[in-house]
Design an enzyme around this catalytic site. Sequence first.
Site, PDB file in Angstrom:
ATOM      1  N   ASP A  14       0.791  -1.241   0.000  1.00  9.60           N
ATOM      2  CA  ASP A  14       0.000   0.000   0.000  1.00  9.60           C
ATOM      3  C   ASP A  14       0.826   1.297   0.000  1.00  9.60           C
ATOM      4  OD1 ASP A  14      -1.881  -1.980   0.264  1.00  9.60           O
ATOM      5  OD2 ASP A  14      -2.817  -1.214   2.077  1.00  9.60           O
ATOM      6  N   LYS A 128      -6.994  -4.838  -3.075  1.00 10.96           N
ATOM      7  CA  LYS A 128      -7.766  -5.444  -1.979  1.00 10.96           C
ATOM      8  C   LYS A 128      -8.694  -4.418  -1.357  1.00 10.96           C
ATOM      9  CE  LYS A 128      -3.977  -4.399   1.099  1.00 10.96           C
ATOM     10  NZ  LYS A 128      -4.670  -3.387   1.893  1.00 10.96           N
ATOM     11  N   CYS A 173      -2.039  -2.870   7.603  1.00 12.49           N
ATOM     12  CA  CYS A 173      -1.889  -3.774   6.460  1.00 12.49           C
ATOM     13  C   CYS A 173      -0.582  -4.556   6.471  1.00 12.49           C
ATOM     14  CB  CYS A 173      -2.118  -3.017   5.165  1.00 12.49           C
ATOM     15  SG  CYS A 173      -3.854  -2.504   5.012  1.00 12.49           S
TER      16      CYS A 173
HETATM   17  C1  VGL Z   1      -4.634   0.626   5.889  1.00 14.67           C
HETATM   18  C2  VGL Z   1      -6.146   1.538   7.353  1.00 14.67           C
HETATM   19  C3  VGL Z   1      -7.130   1.454   6.406  1.00 14.67           C
HETATM   20  C4  VGL Z   1      -3.231   0.184   5.620  1.00 14.67           C
HETATM   21  C5  VGL Z   1      -5.614   0.524   4.930  1.00 14.67           C
HETATM   22  O1  VGL Z   1      -2.811   0.132   4.434  1.00 14.67           O
HETATM   23  O2  VGL Z   1      -2.515  -0.125   6.594  1.00 14.67           O
HETATM   24  N1  VGL Z   1      -4.898   1.126   7.091  1.00 14.67           N
HETATM   25  N2  VGL Z   1      -6.865   0.948   5.200  1.00 14.67           N
END
Ligand code: VGL
Length: 226
Positions: A14, A128, A173
């Site tokens: 991410d 995702k 994540c």
């Molecule tokens: C994430 C919170 C919400 C992450 C993704 O990538 O860690 N954290 N969505």
Amino acid sequence: MILAIQESVLLEIDVQNDFCPSYITASGEKRPPGALAVAGGDAVIRPLNALAVRFAGEGGRVIATADWHPAGHCSFAASYAGKKPGDAVSLPGAGEQVLWPAHCVQGTEGAAFHDRLDLRPVNFIIRKGFRRNLDSYSAFFENDRKTPTGLDGFLKGLGVKTVVLGGLATDYCVLYSALDAAALGYRTVVLKDAIRGVGLPEGSVEKALADMEAAGIVLLDSGELA
Ligand code: VGL
Ligand code: ZN
């Protein structure tokens, strides 16, 4: 630690604009913090890029993940009357869902990979959290803890034995992806210099590091990989 790179994958979690303190849009404009900016989030990019080039050059694989939510996603506080980021709701089948500001909405600038992330060595991208009513912190299983993303099958098909992870965020994540990788039987390494955390609730980064170590995950700096 000595790695057999041909049997290893680098998983870049991410590294998207919405998790970074600033970013440049596709049309070249500089933007202030992303919707869910992680302090120092863009510091993960340099070590990940360096390692990605090495993995790609030595027969390893490089996979990038992207949080990829539809508008009105179940993890957005704004999807519920009277809820604010940091609150939680209980979702049928997926337990407690922490609520966030709207982030990584499909097709928006915020959902794009950070412009400095080198995508050339990346050979597979997995998105995702694309189902409206189900979130996915982990790159392996969505938050109902049973819907697979397909990543495990992909890695098994390639004969991958070791998963090396970095990216954002340490306490969400990265944590869930690393724990799942270890539980699925991969030797799992998390790169301390290539992760940054949200830190909500307070202490969550420290807890994430402790939980990873307790699960047998190796935590080291990317320079320690030989
Ligand atoms: C994430 C919170 C919400 C992450 C993704 O990538 O860690 N954290 N969505
Ligand atoms: Zn998300």
